[in-house]
Scaffold this motif. Structure first.
Motif, short mmCIF file in Angstrom:
data_model
loop_
_atom_site.label_atom_id
_atom_site.label_comp_id
_atom_site.label_asym_id
_atom_site.label_seq_id
_atom_site.Cartn_x
_atom_site.Cartn_y
_atom_site.Cartn_z
N SER A 132 26.86 84.95 -31.51
CA SER A 132 27.73 84.74 -30.35
C SER A 132 26.97 84.78 -29.08
O SER A 132 25.85 85.37 -29.17
CB SER A 132 28.73 86.02 -30.66
N THR A 134 27.58 84.33 -24.64
CA THR A 134 28.33 84.24 -23.52
C THR A 134 27.59 83.72 -22.34
O THR A 134 26.60 84.07 -21.89
CB THR A 134 29.10 85.61 -23.05
N ARG A 138 32.59 79.98 -15.31
CA ARG A 138 32.35 78.41 -15.85
C ARG A 138 31.74 77.54 -14.87
O ARG A 138 31.22 76.69 -15.31
CB ARG A 138 33.64 78.18 -16.30
N GLU A 148 23.41 75.69 -20.18
CA GLU A 148 24.11 74.72 -21.30
C GLU A 148 23.26 73.48 -21.39
O GLU A 148 23.09 73.19 -22.39
CB GLU A 148 25.50 74.41 -20.72
N SER A 158 26.57 70.80 -28.82
CA SER A 158 27.39 71.62 -27.71
C SER A 158 27.21 73.00 -28.11
O SER A 158 27.03 73.48 -29.22
CB SER A 158 28.84 71.22 -27.67
N GLN A 160 29.47 75.10 -28.52
CA GLN A 160 30.64 75.66 -29.52
C GLN A 160 29.93 75.20 -31.07
O GLN A 160 30.38 75.80 -31.89
CB GLN A 160 31.87 74.72 -29.28
N SER A 164 28.66 81.04 -33.25
CA SER A 164 29.98 81.22 -33.94
C SER A 164 30.83 81.60 -32.84
O SER A 164 32.07 81.36 -33.24
CB SER A 164 29.60 82.56 -34.65
N ARG A 165 30.72 82.18 -31.60
CA ARG A 165 31.69 82.35 -30.78
C ARG A 165 31.24 82.10 -29.15
O ARG A 165 29.98 82.51 -29.02
CB ARG A 165 32.14 83.68 -30.91
N VAL A 166 31.91 81.44 -28.33
CA VAL A 166 31.35 81.19 -26.82
C VAL A 166 32.35 81.99 -26.20
O VAL A 166 33.50 81.64 -26.11
CB VAL A 166 31.03 79.82 -26.80
#
Length: 284
Positions: A132, A134, A138, A148, A158, A160, A164-166
């Motif tokens: 996961s 973070t 944004r 990114e 990407s 995502q 597994s989780r962003v």
């Protein structure tokens, strides 16, 4: 009514500022710390320029850009991406100063010790796939845009598809707290916020560690609206810039934290604009 005549003469001569000069800053840390540091900056700018200066706190990065666009503030401490966005929305606005460190800024990728991820000087660890992750806000340059960019460069996918989780924490302090708490395995943060948190004892670097740092890129800067001189006096922009470049009080500079400020211009941020266009992140 002699005092009214004197006031009218003073206003006509431009020696009395009838308006308050407002500035803001992207909320990259918790609000209490921001208010404390920028109210002191407001006092400094007022002392140096003779303007009535007021700091206007905002709740989000887009809110800082909107306040600048709507002329609710005339000056802003932006990140690289938010500065590019704001200047595109307000023709004639200028980047006038950046921190000494901002010419070669960096992001850190951090991870909880229990992830087993090891620091790698050459590239992002392959084992972070499936964990996961973070970002910060944004539209944060150091907390989203450049991280990114390097994630896509490393994995050719990407975020995502990599994780597994962003998530998006909202600010760098929150990113550190979420990774420290185990809410996310990995995160991306502004290296200055991380270094300050470690120095202040607000993070245990044995429990959360830096696993990779990006190459350098341009980041934070002070941006001023192009209509400031017309509104506040012919030399207002020059006075504000000089005040920022002359800032030498260690306690003021430490609050950023920066060792000082140097001149900047819009062209310095061409790499940020190009990266933002490539990732479709130029809209606030």
């Amino acid at each position: 009514m002699r005092w009214l005549s004197a006031l009218a003469l003073a206003l006509a001569a431009g020696s009395v500022h009838a308006e308050t000069f407002h500035f803001t800053a992207i909320p990259d840390e918790d609000e209490a710390r921001l208010v404390e540091r920028f109210e002191r900056v407001a006092d400094y700018l007022a002392e140096q320029t003779g303007l009535d200066v007021e700091y206007v706190p905002v709740k989000s990065y887009p809110a800082a850009v909107s306040a600048f666009r709507n002329n609710q503030v005339q000056l802003a401490w932006f990140g690289g991406l938010t500065g590019v966005q704001a200047r595109a929305l307000v023709p004639g606005s200028q980047a006038i100063a950046q921190g000494v460190e901002d010419a070669e800024f960096r992001s850190y990728f951090i991870a909880g010790a229990d992830t087993g991820l090891a620091a790698d000087q050459s590239q992002l660890p392959e084992d972070m796939e499936g964990m996961s992750f973070t970002f910060g806000a944004r539209t944060s340059t150091s907390g989203r845009l450049m991280p990114e960019y390097y994630l896509r460069q490393r994995f050719n996918a990407s975020p995502q598809a990599i994780f597994s989780r962003v998530g998006f924490s909202g600010d760098h302090s929150r990113t550190i707290a979420l990774v420290a708490a185990g809410s996310f395995d990995v995160g991306a943060v502004n290296y200055k916020v991380w270094d300050a948190a470690v120095a202040d004892g607000r993070v245990d670097s044995d429990e959360v560690k830096v696993i990779w740092q990006t190459p350098p890129y341009p980041d934070y800067q002070w941006t001023i609206r192009g209509d400031v001189d017309e509104r506040f006096g012919d030399d207002t922009t020059a006075q504000i810039q000089q005040a920022l470049l002359s800032m030498s009080d260690p306690s003021l500079l430490e609050s950023f934290p920066r060792s000082g400020f140097i001149a900047a211009d819009n062209d310095d941020y061409a790499p940020i604009e190009e990266t933002g266009q490539a990732l479709d992140l130029l809209r606030p």
